[in-house]
Design a protein around this motif. Structure first.
Motif, PDB file in Angstrom:
ATOM      1  N   GLY A  74      53.969  32.762 -16.600  1.00  0.00           N
ATOM      2  CA  GLY A  74      54.169  31.306 -16.804  1.00  0.00           C
ATOM      3  C   GLY A  74      52.934  30.541 -16.403  1.00  0.00           C
ATOM      4  N   ILE A  75      52.414  30.902 -15.220  1.00  0.00           N
ATOM      5  CA  ILE A  75      51.238  30.143 -14.733  1.00  0.00           C
ATOM      6  C   ILE A  75      50.102  30.302 -15.737  1.00  0.00           C
ATOM      7  N   LEU A  77      50.176  30.885 -18.839  1.00  0.00           N
ATOM      8  CA  LEU A  77      50.327  30.228 -20.157  1.00  0.00           C
ATOM      9  C   LEU A  77      50.214  28.714 -20.022  1.00  0.00           C
ATOM     10  N   THR A  78      50.671  28.196 -18.860  1.00  0.00           N
ATOM     11  CA  THR A  78      50.765  26.721 -18.842  1.00  0.00           C
ATOM     12  C   THR A  78      49.510  26.069 -18.284  1.00  0.00           C
ATOM     13  N   THR A  79      48.612  26.791 -17.690  1.00  0.00           N
ATOM     14  CA  THR A  79      47.411  26.060 -17.183  1.00  0.00           C
ATOM     15  C   THR A  79      46.303  26.210 -18.219  1.00  0.00           C
TER      16      THR A  79
END
Lengths: 164, 501, 525, 674, 102
Positions: A74-75, A77-79
């Protein structure tokens, strides 16, 4: 010489709580992910101390192996890669700190004042067989329903991530 | 070996849930096979629900516990199962009608998501074990997070699902912690053993209050009662209208079944019903908590609703307020209170679904649910406008509608000489007067105000089916308002909890 | 108990639910068919009139059934709600769908049917979405008819509430400029009143114990006999404060509808803003509901309180008469003037009732009927000018007598009837009321004071006649044409009734005199 | 003959009503717009009433009652019926005769009027209601016809309603009558309360059996007399009669000279036997005062019809005084004679106005005797009659009244002697102003030349009624002895009934039995006759001196007695007095009431409504800044509270969780302390 | 010195509070998910501590298993939703995502 288990307890408790504080306070999201990893390890060790060996195993395999890896994906992909700005400043944390300490104080007060249901702890080495038997006898219904929960989670995740 | 025979016996009285699960799977498969979006999946889902309804009917006189004390079948659970099936069938039809759903995805996943939530609701209504309660709550919540974010391309919908998830996770976490403390103190997960334990051993005040509040947090989130309601306005406004309807009716009804069973059985002194009232353990005053929550919900729900611009948000606050009214039934802790609550729930179902269906129709045509845009709409869609006026008046509890009957029984329950909650009845009545303002605001803007271009705009026509559905919703709202015998009889017979004579 | 059935259904149920049938048919018609809608609505009203005539045919005026069950006629009693809470204290809730008519309510039923027809014919001038209008109109008729024939308090209250909404929409949507304000004011006033009625209803329900069935009851007839209230209940002891409070509560609820002095300000606004047909209905029938409620519910159930409050009620009546007349004198708007005159006339009715004498009460009910017919004609006439000149200001007109002679004749009859000119019906009722009031020593002085009302009434009516009809015709009204056939159809029957009852009042008095004697003897027992 | 008594009175009553209904509906379409129908019916009526009179003379009283309706189980019975006794028989003839003659007169006078048929319809309605009063035997029914007469006088006075003055006059007449009727109604109520029935026979038998206590009896008497005050324009309520002259002259003749105003006297006569001593004193004094005031005002008036109006008021005062004094038969006798000569005078004035093309001011007339000989002669005869000159009917009735006032004064003594003094004074004044009128209009030189030139005698239809009426003013018809009326056949037809309360004493008046009264009258007869002749002669002499031989300069006299002159010219400032007191009081009160209604009551209601409107009508009312700024406590807790709660929804999920935790802590602490 | 039940409960309470603090004060969605995980672990710890010291057999552990299982399901859905937010708002900081006010 104090018992070996007490020393081990203090070490593992210290690891869990220490890393948990790091998770909460770092600006860098990656650092907090790694410290969460260590904290979960500490908890798995505590489970061992509490004679819940199967639990410790599931904790390690499922929690750390599964959920933590998910979070790291998640980290990633989202940063945005470009500004690599992984730091996130904190929201106004004074009121938050105030509330949480409030809850903590109440919890401690309650935990220490109530007379818990203390009986002589039964020592049994391995629990896997009991868990297995229970799962298929009295806990068969939650077992089946849990499978449906997972199915629904699967469907949901697919629905969200599928291109229209 | 007796476990095996016991499981077999439990299974054959577990048929309603089983039929829901099979229909869920069937819909899943059908959805995969059928390439394009088609109503067949919904038809299968509805058929499956009707089959499970038949099974529930078979259980109507049965009182037994299943799966070694996990679930229990009693008239109370049966009543709620009827409620869930009826509301989910109507919601499935709503999904067919709403344009928001049509554009969102090219497949119709919503049918088996709804079925899973119905399953969760079934289990919530009949679980008597803390674990089972938590599991069914989680199943229902997960499905509703997905449904909230259903039209994923829209900003609002995704934001609402995110908020719902985070808030849900937090409150179920808190509830779990509360359950762990309760488990720690009483040593068992089954609420009947817990109640026996609590009746015999003196319980320290601090502990029991904290546990009750924490568990109330988890359940309060589900029934969106204050102070655990913060997610409701945003999620109701953000998610697609049929989903909002589903949350407002079925999921909050499930929440109520759980909160009633939990509070009325765990904190029970003895299993005898003494002249109609449940004998509550002397020490534990859980009624005060429910009173505070209920009054807070009424006041916040009604007072803030006056300010709302968006119709869905307004209905959100209205469901908070209605939740507050229903909790009033629980406070009285006797069969009348319980019956009044059940009556109000069924009344609430019809009124709310009706109001939401009109909102869907309006959103389909106008594209927005802003009340200001609806000026003079009453003239362009007269029949729908009148229907909306009826639903709004029913929600505000005006006589000759089912809303009034619900409120009437609640007030009589509260004003019963023994209960002595006269002040509470007055607060309830005052709140329903305040609620008149915002319910009438909608009617006022639709009929009495006139946008400058109302006359030129053409009258809006809807498909014949939508008119039929509207009539099907209108009839119970008015008919049961005048002749409310059957509802009251059903509610009376189903106000019986397992294990309490 | 005379049973009267048409096609198996009680005749009173027909009277109450026929308009609903009409409403459904009207709603089914497409919006564009305005002509069909109008005639269907009027047709239903005519049907209602036929049934009322049929009822009049076999109405037995010798019977007097105020509180005796046998005395009632066209009785229909069916259990409506029969629910019991097994373990609870409330016990069984048993509410019956109980309709019946007697001397008090039958005249009012006739009045409603008549004014309903007149109103329907007068509504032909409504040009804006007639479908909604006629649906609401028929719904209103049901509400009114139901209230008059209901003999169960719960049923009475339900019909009383049902009447509220169509009125709110009829004034709110089809009214004049400040219709919104007037509609809301009307709605809140009556709602405020009905809150009191609800409280008293519930109190009555909880404290009553039906001698036969031992249950709580809403049935008015059983509530009337004192044994229904066990000594320890609220209303057990005659003349205790609870009974007085209950009477006061009910009085307020009904007084708002009459309207009585402090609660009357909604009437002028409602009349000014309502369309002609609706002010005909409002003045013709709606005002009578308040007074009817008094004699049907508060007087017989709390006779001791009625005797106790006789003097204050007379005072209020006198205020109503004098104050209404004085305000009427200073009005500039034609409709407002008639509204205030209605307040003054309803003051007479209240005075007749407060006298608690047979002749006074007979006069009161006769005045209710007369006021209904006379004010209906007056509002129709105002409607006639308003449709032509679109202004109601008294100062804008003058010299209409020559321009519209037929209109002048009909209005003069209505005006002179309203000031109680002998030979017309109002004189008989007014003189009865004064004679009744005078016979009751306590309120004798009040009666004399309110008798000055006949002078004030004469003053403002003649002033209006002079302002509107006499003098020269302003040039802008040259185009006015005389009263049309349709308007005549709606007003002439009423004029005929006014004159007929003036000359030979026993047509009406026989209907009610036995019941009134029964009522008075019951109260003064 | 007996058939006549049973059905004819009813027929006489119904015929004018039929004529009214026919003319009102089909008037326009009838040939000559139905005037012949009206006049014909009235003459038929006259003939029938004569027939009834003869039948009455032979068979005596007759009354019949029918049931109208009954209240409750025959608890109170309402009856309707008529009576033919000496009073009503005579009045039947008087009313029908004069009404017929006026119909005839109006045919010519009203020729060419736009509402010609309506006029005859209204005349028919008036005659019907007047006859109703005369023959009814029931008090309530009399009240019914009383008001109908008021209505028809309203319609007839306001006949030319295009102009403003007739409108005002009609309205004033009706309202003043209504005030009188208010008293009448209260009187009826008292009687009904004690007797329970309205028929006169029942009432009188009830009184005689003492059902009504004396205090209430006086009150009832006085109140019933109030009705008469209103209708016959007695002292407080007399202002409407002069204004009523706005109506057409034949109307004034019929209504405001002979019949309607006589109704009051008729009522007083009808209830004479139940009037208590104090009531009779009240009646007498009212009559006297009215007579005196009207006479003084008439002295200075210039409009021919106004003079006649005030003379009527004065003569009515005379009749009321007569009955008040106890001379029942002479009062009614004067009523009959006055009806004839006053009607004659009014019709004479009508023909003068008709001839002079609508001039009414006598100072513009003069010397008309040459142009209008018949009118002059008939007018002169009636003037002689009214001034009480021998050989006229007026002398007979007036002289006997003067005599009876003298007798009354002698019997009761004390302050009651004022009454005869006033009586004689008024007799003198009447003679003076009547002859002033005659001289100014008919004798002397014409003051308005061109009007005088083309003035001409009125046609036969107008002069015939004059001749008949003036003929009837001759003494011959009433008693053969021109000086004493006792002997006449007329008086013993009108024998005064014995009062029910003979012997009772009032404050200053005790009712005397008939014989005793006659005996006192006999003594006063001759002195009264002489005194009245002297005064009448003096009055005539002075008027000739003033206006015919204009020896005395009237202008200088006016300046000398200026205050008195002004006082009389402006009708004792009664109109102004009433206007500033009663009328403005009521108008002020009504303005106050409507203001009170608009601002005070509506103020409270609107205040409450304002708050609710504020709450419900949010629209653009409050934008965000106001809320953040000041929290307006008066704004209402509901909306303020709603506002605060609304701020919690910040939209950020973290804050939601924060509030969740906070509320748990809060709830925990709440319960720890409960 | 003997490790008693209270020690474990304190650790549990600390973890619970930290988890709550994380959810309230962190802006990044993922951080909030971590907070959730911490809370759930605290509950697990409680359950197991009670089952050991209370001598309640294997119930506590079973409930922990199911808690973990549900945590997995929740994490999966949470991640999917956060990614969805990311696509729509292209930021993961929740406090900018507050289009729906009052």
């Amino acid at each position: 010489m104090p018992e070996l288990t007490t020393i081990l307890f203090y070490i593992f408790a210290f690891i869990t709580v220490g890393f948990a504080i790091i998770v909460v306070s770092t600006k860098n999201v990656m650092y907090s992910a790694v410290s969460l990893f260590m904290s979960l390890f500490g908890i798995a060790a505590l489970f061992l101390l509490l004679r819940a060996d199967f639990l410790a195993l599931t904790q390690v395999m499922v929690y750390i192996g599964g959920i933590l890896v998910l979070l790291i994906f998640g980290i990633m992909l989202t940063t945005k890669i470009t500004d690599a700005e992984i730091k996130t400043n904190n929201l106004s944390y004074i009121p938050a700190a105030f509330f949480t300490t409030g809850i903590f104080v109440i919890l401690i007060f309650v935990l220490y004042t109530t007379k818990w249901n203390q009986k002589t702890p039964i020592q049994n080495e391995e629990t896997i067989s009991q868990i297995g038997k229970a799962l298929l006898s009295s806990y068969v219904l939650p077992f089946e329903i849990a499978s449906i929960v997972l199915l629904v989670a699967l469907v949901g995740a697919i629905m969200f991530s599928r291109k229209k | 070996m007796n476990n095996f025979t016991e499981i077999l016996k439990s299974i054959n009285s577990f048929l309603p849930e089983l039929s829901v699960i099979t229909t869920l799977l069937l819909c899943l498969i059908a959805d995969i096979i059928i390439r394009k979006k088609s109503p067949i999946v919904t038809i299968i889902a509805i058929a499956g629900l009707l089959v499970s309804a038949y099974f529930v009917y078979m259980q109507s006189a049965v009182q037994e516990s299943l799966f070694s004390g996990m679930l229990v079948i009693d008239p109370f659970a049966v009543f709620f199962k009827y409620l869930f099936i009826l509301s989910s069938i109507i919601i499935l039809i709503f999904f067919e009608f709403s344009n928001e759903i049509k554009e969102s995805t090219h497949k119709n996943e919503y049918s088996y998501l709804i079925l899973s939530l119905v399953l969760g609701a079934f289990l919530m209504a009949s679980s008597v074990n803390l674990l089972m309660m938590y599991l069914s709550l989680e199943l229902a919540s997960l499905t509703s997070y997905i449904l909230a974010g259903y039209s994923k391309s829209e900003k609002k919908s995704s934001e609402s699902s995110m908020k719902y998830l985070i808030y849900g996770a937090a409150s179920s976490g808190i509830m779990l912690y509360g359950m762990s403390l309760l488990y720690g103190f009483t040593g068992s997960l089954d609420i009947y053993e817990i109640s026996r334990y609590l009746a015999t051993n003196p319980t320290p005040n601090a502990f029991i209050y904290l546990t009750m509040i924490m568990i109330a947090a988890g359940l309060g989130y589900k029934t969106s009662s204050v102070p655990f309601h913060f997610w409701t306005p945003d999620v109701y406004e953000g998610s697609p209208t049929p989903v909002t309807a589903f949350l407002a009716v079925t999921s909050s009804a499930a929440g109520f079944s759980l909160i009633t069973r939990l509070f009325l059985t765990t904190f029970l002194g003895s299993t005898q019903i003494v002249d109609g009232a449940f004998s509550i353990i002397a020490g534990i005053h859980w009624q005060e908590i429910i009173i505070v929550i209920s009054v807070a919900s009424m006041i916040v729900g009604n007072f803030v609703a006056i300010w709302q611009k968006s119709l869905k948000r307004l209905l959100g606050y209205s469901s908070i307020a209605q939740g507050g009214y229903m909790l009033a039934g629980l406070v009285v802790a006797d069969t009348i209170g319980l019956t009044a609550m059940l009556i109000y729930l069924s009344a609430y179902l019809f009124m709310n679904l009706g109001a939401f269906f009109v909102t869907i129709l309006i959103v389909n045509k106008l594209g927005t649910d802003d009340i200001e845009q609806m000026k003079g709409l009453g003239y362009r869609l007269p029949f729908v406008g009148v229907a909306m006026a009826v639903f709004m008046l029913a929600l505000s509890g005006i006589p000759a509608t089912v809303g009034f009957i619900g409120k009437f029984y609640l007030v009589t329950a509260l004003m019963k000489p023994g209960a002595g909650y006269l002040w509470f009845a007055i607060v309830l009545m005052l709140n329903s007067v305040v609620s008149l303002f915002f319910y009438l605001k909608v009617v006022k803007s639709m009929f009495l105000e006139r946008a400058d271009n109302t006359d030129e705009l053409p009258g809006i026509k809807f498909s014949v089916q939508s008119y039929i559905i509207l009539i099907l919703l209108l009839i119970p709202t008015i008919f049961f308002g005048l002749y409310f015998g059957p509802i009251v009889k059903l509610a009376e017979s189903s106000a019986v909890l397992f294990g309490i004579r | 108990m005379a049973e009267l059935k048409i096609l198996g259904i009680g005749v009173l149920s027909w009277m109450v639910f026929l308009p609903v049938l009409g409403m459904i048919i009207v709603l089914a018609l497409p919006k564009s068919q305005t002509k069909a809608i109008k005639y269907i609505a009027a047709g239903f009203m005519v049907l209602l009139m036929f049934i009322s005539v049929y009822m009049l045919a076999n109405y037995d005026s010798s019977k007097a059934g105020v509180n005796s069950l046998e005395g009632l006629q066209f009785v229909e009693k069916v259990t409506w709600i029969d629910v019991d809470f097994p373990a609870a204290m409330i016990g069984k809730i048993h509410i019956e769908y109980f309709l019946g008519a007697d001397g008090l309510s039958f005249p009012m039923v006739l009045l409603t049917a008549l004014i309903g027809f007149v109103g329907a014919v007068a509504s032909f001038s409504i040009k804006k979405n007639e479908k909604g209008y006629y649906a609401m109109y028929l719904f209103l008729i049901t509400g009114m008819m139901g209230t008059f024939v209901a003999l169960d308090f719960f049923l009475f209250f339900v019909f009383w509430e049902i009447m509220l909404f169509p009125m709110y929409f009829l004034i709110g949507i089809w009214g004049g400029e400040r219709r919104l304000y007037a509609a809301i004011k009307f709605f809140l006033y009556t709602l405020f009143g009905s809150v009191f009625m609800l409280i008293v209803m519930i109190a009555l329900f909880f404290s009553s114990k039906d001698p036969q069935t031992g249950l709580h009851t809403f049935n008015l007839i059983t509530l009337m006999n004192p044994q229904t209230f066990p000594p320890e209940s609220f209303f057990g002891v005659l003349g205790n404060t609870w009974r007085l409070l209950a009477f006061a509560g009910l009085f307020i609820g009904f007084a708002i509808k009459v309207p009585v002095f402090p609660f009357h300000t909604w009437l002028p606004d409602a009349h000014v803003e309502a369309p002609t047909a609706i002010s005909v209905i409002l003045a013709g029938v709606l005002l009578k509901l308040g007074t009817y409620g008094l004699i049907r519910i508060s007087f017989p159930i709390f006779p001791d309180a009625a005797r106790y409050f006789m003097y204050p009620m007379a005072i209020l009546a006198a205020i109503n008469i004098i104050y209404g007349a004085l305000c009427a004198m200073a009005q500039k708007d034609f409709k407002k003037l008639i509204a205030y005159s209605s307040i003054s006339h309803m003051g007479y009715v209240l005075l007749g009732m407060a006298s608690l004498t047979t002749i006074g009460m007979n006069g009161a009910i006769f005045q209710m009927f007369n006021h209904g017919t006379i004010t209906a004609v007056m509002f129709l006439m105002v409607g006639v000018i308003y449709d032509r000149a679109h202004t109601r200001g008294l100062y804008d007109f003058g010299g209409l007598a020559n321009k519209m002679p037929k209109y002048f004749a009909v209005t003069m009859i209505a005006f002179f009837a309203s000031i109680g000119l002998p030979g017309l019906s109002a004189f008989i009722s007014e003189s009865f009321i004064f004679l009744g009031g005078f016979n009751n020593e306590i309120i004798r002085i009040v009666t004399i004071v309110s008798a000055t009302g006949i002078i004030l009434n004469a003053a403002y009516i003649l002033w209006t006649v002079q302002r509107v009809f006499l003098g020269e015709l302003p040039t802008k009204w040259d185009g006015l044409n005389d009263i049309s056939v349709r308007e005549l159809i709606s007003s002439v029957p009423l004029i005929v009734i006014i004159i007929a009852l003036g000359i030979y009042p026993s047509l009406f008095i026989n209907l009610m005199s036995n019941s009134v004697t029964q009522l008075i003897s019951f109260i003064m027992k | 003959m007996e058939f006549a008594l049973k059905f004819l009175p009813l027929a006489i009553l119904i015929i004018p009503l039929v004529s009214f209904l026919i003319i009102i509906f089909f008037g326009k379409r009838l040939p000559r717009q139905g005037d012949w129908l009206g006049t014909g019916f009235l003459f038929l009526n006259l003939f029938l009433s004569l027939y009834v009179f003869i039948a009455f003379m032979s068979l005596g009283n007759y009354s019949i009652t029918y049931d109208w309706f009954s209240l409750g189980a025959n608890e109170t019975k309402f009856t309707v019926g008529f009576v033919v006794d000496q009073l009503s028989a005579v009045m039947l003839i008087v009313v029908n005769l004069i009404s017929a003659l006026v119909h005839l007169f109006s045919v010519k006078y009203m020729e060419g009027d736009s509402k010609y048929s309506k006029y005859f319809a209204y005349l028919g309605l008036f005659t019907f209601s007047m006859l109703g009063i005369v023959i009814t035997n029931n008090l309530l029914l009399m009240y019914v016809f009383w008001e109908l007469v008021g209505l028809s006088s309203y319609l007839l006075i306001g006949f030319w309603y295009e102009k403003k003055p007739p409108q005002e006059a009609a309205k004033k007449a009706f309202i003043v009558n209504r005030i009188g009727d208010f008293g009448f109604l209260i009187g009826i109520m008292i009687v009904f309360y004690f007797i329970g029935n309205f028929a006169f026979s029942e009432i009188f038998s009830g009184i005689s059996s003492g059902k009504i206590p004396s205090g209430w009896l006086t009150a009832a008497g006085i109140l019933l007399f109030c009705g008469a005050i209103g209708k016959s324009a007695q002292f407080p309520l007399h202002t409407w009669l002069p204004d009523a002259m706005e109506g057409p002259t034949p109307v004034s003749a019929l209504i405001h000279a002979a019949t309607m105003v006589a109704a009051g006297v008729y009522l007083t006569a009808r209830i004479f036997i139940m009037l208590s001593a104090d009531a009779l004193t009240f009646v007498a004094f009212i009559g006297a005062i009215t007579a005196f005031i009207a006479a003084t005002i008439a002295l200075t008036q210039n409009d021919i019809k106004k003079i006649l109006a005030y003379s009527t008021v004065s003569q009515l005062g005379y009749m009321i005084m007569a009955i008040g004094v106890g001379a029942y038969s002479y009062g009614v006798f004067h009523l009959v004679t006055h009806a004839f000569f006053k009607a004659c005078m009014f019709l004479g004035a009508g023909s003068v106005i008709y001839g002079m093309h609508h001039i009414q001011n006598i100072s513009e007339m003069g010397g008309l005797r040459k142009k209008m000989p018949i009118t002059f002669v008939t007018f002169l005869i009636s003037t002689l009659a009214i001034s009480g000159i021998p050989f006229t009917s007026g002398f007979l009735s007036k002289d006997s009244i003067l005599a009876s006032t003298m007798a009354f004064g002698s019997i009761n003594g004390g302050i009651t002697i004022i009454i005869p003094i006033i009586a004689f004074l008024v007799a003198g004044m009447t003679a003076f102003y009547m002859f002033r009128l005659v001289i100014k209009t008919f004798l002397g030189e014409p003051r308005n030349k061109e009007k005088y030139d083309h003035c001409h005698e009125s046609p036969l239809q107008m002069t015939l009624p004059l001749m008949i009426l003036s003929g009837l003013s001759i003494f011959f018809f009433y008693s053969f002895n021109p000086f004493g009326a006792e002997g006449g056949w007329f008086i013993n037809v009108l024998k005064s009934p014995e009062s029910l309360l003979v012997g009772t004493k009032g404050a200053i008046y005790h009712i005397v039995s008939r014989e005793e009264f006659h005996e006192a009258l006999h003594h006063a007869h001759y002195p009264a006759m002489i005194l009245s002749l002297v005064l009448a002669g003096l009055g005539i002499l002075i008027s000739f001196v003033f206006y015919f031989w204009n020896k005395v300069d009237t202008e200088k006299l006016k300046k000398a007695l200026n205050p008195l002159y002004k006082f009389s010219l402006n009708k004792w400032y009664f109109d102004e007095l009433y206007h500033y007191t009663a009328v403005s009081f009521v108008m002020g009160l009504s303005a106050l009431a409507s203001l009170f209604d608009k601002y005070v009551i509506d103020g409270i209601v609107n205040g409450a409504a304002y708050l609710t409107v504020k709450l419900s009508d949010f629209g653009g009312l409050f934008d965000k800044y106001v809320v953040d700024g000041l929290v307006n406590f008066t704004g209402g807790t509901v909306w303020v509270f709603g506002m605060i709660l609304r701020k919690f929804q910040t939209g950020r999920v973290q804050t939601y969780i924060g509030f969740l935790v906070f509320s748990i802590v809060l709830l925990y602490f709440i319960f720890r302390w409960i | 010195m003997e490790i008693t039940l209270y020690h474990y409960l304190t650790v549990g309470a600390i973890l619970f509070s930290l988890g709550l603090y994380a959810m309230i004060s962190r802006k990044n969605a993922i951080m909030i998910l971590m907070g959730i995980e911490l809370i759930l672990n605290a509950c697990n710890l409680n359950f197991i501590a009670f089952s050991k010291y209370g001598g309640l057999g294997v119930d506590g552990q079973l409930i922990s298993i199911f808690v973990i299982l549900l945590a997995v399901a929740e994490a999966a859905i949470a991640l999917a939703i956060v990614l969805n937010i990311y696509n729509n708002f292209n930021t993961a900081n929740i406090d900018e995502v507050d289009s729906m006010k009052d």
